[in-house]
Design an enzyme around this catalytic site. Structure first.
Site, short mmCIF file in Angstrom:
data_model
loop_
_atom_site.label_atom_id
_atom_site.label_comp_id
_atom_site.label_asym_id
_atom_site.label_seq_id
_atom_site.Cartn_x
_atom_site.Cartn_y
_atom_site.Cartn_z
N SER A 238 0.85 -1.19 0.00
CA SER A 238 0.00 0.00 0.00
C SER A 238 0.89 1.24 0.00
O SER A 238 2.11 1.14 -0.04
CB SER A 238 -0.89 0.01 1.24
OG SER A 238 -0.10 0.30 2.38
N LYS A 239 0.25 2.38 0.08
CA LYS A 239 1.00 3.64 0.03
C LYS A 239 2.03 3.73 1.15
O LYS A 239 3.05 4.39 1.01
CB LYS A 239 0.04 4.82 0.13
CG LYS A 239 -0.77 4.97 -1.13
CD LYS A 239 -1.24 6.41 -1.30
CE LYS A 239 -2.11 6.52 -2.54
NZ LYS A 239 -3.47 6.84 -2.24
#
Ligand code: GLU
Length: 468
Positions: A238-239
């Site tokens: 994810s980010k």
């Protein structure tokens, strides 16, 4: 004819997971001489944005994942979905369900309390009339009540679901809009998709889609569900892991060849080969050899590949991509060396194109200051005499070339009883402003005589000032 598709929902960037799925679907098609379709699944109007659509199109173009058809947009196919929904209702494969939200919530609560899997109980399945005129309804697919759905996933092997576990899913909401499983099925049929390569978050949708396909009398495609990508901490990428849109990798100075090569190897291998050209990927890719388990993203390997492609890639092509980074920094490269020559000079020293651009600004722009440490060490009064002599000798070169400069450096250094480096390094700092550059002959040749002399004059003045 084999036909695959990539069907992203434009609700965010095209991230590396999506890009890898796209790559695998594209490779499958190209390997078999088939076709590849791009379909934008934008029916979720709240979450879909034009920026995300653009990010997908840009990402596909940058990676060179070309498509033979599309981009199709699901929002432009609403009439067609309606037609199929009507057909399913007419043929008895779907029905109107008038159950209220309250009833469904109660049902769910009861089932949860009884430790059962929440599912629609089929109450409206056999209604022949609406309970009252204008009553709101959704449309549900009449899923078979017994038997099993089996499919042979090309990555995960045989997967089967009991129909009893699948309830009658909603295919049209109360406002008439079609749901994901319906639109995907209609599109896959209409577009003639033979092989569905997609993320394994869709495995549970597959039996539902197969049942709808059967109701429509359509061919069932082959499926290959690609496992997800994890961060180096083992959690879903994810980010947080710095995983961002594909275009961010371009902005950070990666070559698309490197990212593609990285992605193809992430969860797929061919012996212990690490480097794959586009042609080799197409030739060797086999979806059946994709690993069943999730792969972990590893930035240092991506960097390593990037460096490889910077070193070995086609200089003209890299130059085109490097131009983008100078543009980003508002650096005009028209009055300097050809970028392909610059690439050849700098490719040994850069892991990314951003780094290469940053290290090369002095080829195109004058600098106001010297790097402090380099100047302190190299632009000292003791070299004033030798540098002046060098300046004179350089100005007498008629055919400017790296070799000519090199020869002048050698004779001047000898005359002043200096080691070559004791003269070359001050020259470097004088003309580059810093202590790191390509070999001095290459650097001087690329800069040209005029610039070299001008900068030497400036450095001589600087040293004189320092001497006073
Ligand atoms: N639109 C879906 C997604 O972005 C993919 C649908 C599919 O490949 O079947 O996850």
């Amino acid at each position: 004819m084999i036909k695959t598709r990539f069907a992203p929902s434009p609700t965010g960037y095209l991230h590396v997971g999506g890009a890898r799925t796209a790559l695998y679907a594209w490779l499958y098609a190209r390997h078999h001489g088939g076709q590849f379709v791009l379909r934008i699944e934008d029916t979720d109007r709240e979450r879909s944005t034009p920026e995300s659509v653009q990010a997908i199109l840009d990402g596909m173009a940058w990676l060179g994942l070309d498509y033979d058809e599309g981009p199709y947009y699901q929002t432009e196919r609403m009439d067609r979905y309606q037609e199929v929904i009507n057909q399913l209702v007419d043929e008895g494969h779907a029905y109107r369900c008038y159950c209220s939200r309250e009833r469904l919530d109660d049902l769910r609560a009861e089932q949860m309390a009884a430790k059962q899997k929440p599912r629609y109980d089929g109450r409206c399945r056999h209604l022949s009339d609406s309970p009252q005129a204008d009553a709101p309804y959704v449309i549900r697919f009449r899923n078979p009540t017994d038997g099993i759905v089996v499919f042979n996933d090309q990555i995960r092997g045989a997967i089967s679901f009991n129909n009893q576990e699948l309830d009658d899913l909603i295919i049209a909401r109360s406002d008439g809009t079609p749901t994901y499983n319906l639109t995907v099925v209609v599109d896959d049929v209409d577009m003639g998709i033979t092989h569905v390569v997609r993320g394994d978050d869709h495995v549970n949708n597959t039996p539902r889609q197969i049942n709808i396909l059967k109701a429509l009398g359509a061919n069932i495609p082959e499926y290959a569900h690609v496992p997800m990508i994890l961060g180096d901490d083992g959690k879903r990428l994810s980010k947080r892991h710095g995983a961002v849109g594909v275009m961010q990798y371009r902005d950070d100075g990666y070559l698309p060849e490197a990212l593609l090569n990285y992605l193809v190897r992430l969860g797929w291998s061919h012996g212990d080969q690490e480097i794959f050209s586009r042609e080799e990927m197409i030739e060797l890719f086999d979806v059946g050899a994709v690993s069943k388990s999730a792969a972990a993203f590893n930035t240092s390997k991506l960097k390593w590949l990037n460096q490889h492609y910077i070193k070995e890639g086609d200089a003209e092509l890299i130059a085109e991509r490097l131009a983008f980074h100078f543009e980003q920094q508002n650096i005009d490269v028209s009055n300097g060396p050809a970028l392909a020559d610059l690439v050849l000079a700098q490719r040994e020293r850069a892991k990314t194109l951003v780094e290469m651009a940053n290290n090369s600004v002095f080829f195109f722009q004058e600098f106001d200051e010297y790097e402090e440490k380099a100047a302190k060490k190299n632009l000292r009064p003791v070299v004033l005499g030798p540098l002046q002599a060098l300046r004179t000798a350089l100005s007498e070169i008629t055919e400017w070339s790296g070799e000519a400069v090199h020869n002048v450096l050698i004779t001047t250094a000898e005359k002043h009883e200096l080691k070559l480096g004791k003269l070359a390094q001050p020259l470097r700092v004088a003309i580059c402003g810093c202590g790191v550059s390509p070999p001095i002959d290459v650097t001087t040749e690329l800069l040209g005589k005029e610039t070299v002399l001008k900068r030497l004059d400036k450095a001589l003045a600087y040293i004189s000032d320092r001497a006073e």
